[in-house]
Enzyme design. Structure first.
Site, PDB file in Angstrom:
ATOM      1  N   SER A   9       0.829  -1.207   0.000  1.00 30.94           N
ATOM      2  CA  SER A   9       0.000   0.000   0.000  1.00 30.94           C
ATOM      3  C   SER A   9       0.863   1.257   0.000  1.00 30.94           C
ATOM      4  O   SER A   9       1.722   1.417  -0.858  1.00 30.94           O
ATOM      5  CB  SER A   9      -0.976  -0.053   1.184  1.00 30.94           C
ATOM      6  OG  SER A   9      -1.958   0.941   1.062  1.00 30.94           O
ATOM      7  N   ALA A  10       0.659   2.134   0.979  1.00 29.74           N
ATOM      8  CA  ALA A  10       1.416   3.390   1.006  1.00 29.74           C
ATOM      9  C   ALA A  10       2.874   3.177   1.393  1.00 29.74           C
ATOM     10  O   ALA A  10       3.663   4.122   1.384  1.00 29.74           O
ATOM     11  CB  ALA A  10       0.754   4.384   1.949  1.00 29.74           C
TER      12      ALA A  10
END
Length: 173
Positions: A9-10
């Protein structure tokens, strides 16, 4: 020593930058639903909400409130949080899960703390990582669920088009 990097993800930008900066230290890179290019914009509602509820003076209270509601109404919490993770309807996901899975989700929510991490994620998601992606030489696997509602498929396409020999795998999960 060479390492295997898994960036989720991030966390994608951190894994991408490490692989680009230290090519001799990276045995492989796996990007799982990873941010690979500019993502949430300051005008997006998710960005604005995140900046507010995860700022340092509020972040701990936000997670404590989520944990409290989560412990009182775990199924409702799961149902309410689901759209932020998946494009599938609750009924479709519920068919795939058992009570143990719901309990694991409840326990996961009780462990959450982002400290300044979410704000760092928002900041890093404003950067174009094309040059870093192009310099990655490690074998790379890019994975994403076709039902992911957080990181768009274009991030997989960006990584696959920029990283030499990257292999993409879009999952039905």
């Amino acid at each position: 020593m060479r390492v295997h990097i898994i960036a989720v993800s991030a966390g994608g930008p951190t894994g991408i930058c490490f692989a680009a900066m230290f090519p001799d230290r990276v045995a492989s890179l796996t990007l799982q639903s990873a941010v690979t290019k500019p993502w949430l914009k300051p005008q997006d509602k998710e960005y604005k909400l995140g900046r507010h509820i995860f700022k340092p003076s509020v972040e701990k209270k936000t997670w404590n409130m989520i944990a409290l509601i989560n412990n009182i109404l775990p199924r409702t919490t799961f149902k309410l949080m689901l759209p932020s993770f998946s494009k599938l309807r609750f009924s479709e996901i519920r068919e795939r899960l058992d009570e143990k899975s719901l309990e694991e989700f409840r326990k996961m929510n009780n462990r959450q703390r982002s400290y300044s991490g979410f704000l760092i994620d928002l900041e890093q998601s404003q950067t174009d990582y094309t040059n870093e992606l192009r310099s990655i030489r490690a074998p790379t696997l890019v994975q994403r669920s076709k039902n992911d509602s957080v990181v768009p498929l274009t991030h997989v396409e960006q990584a696959q088009s920029c990283i030499p020999h990257a292999e993409a795998n879009v999952l039905d999960s």
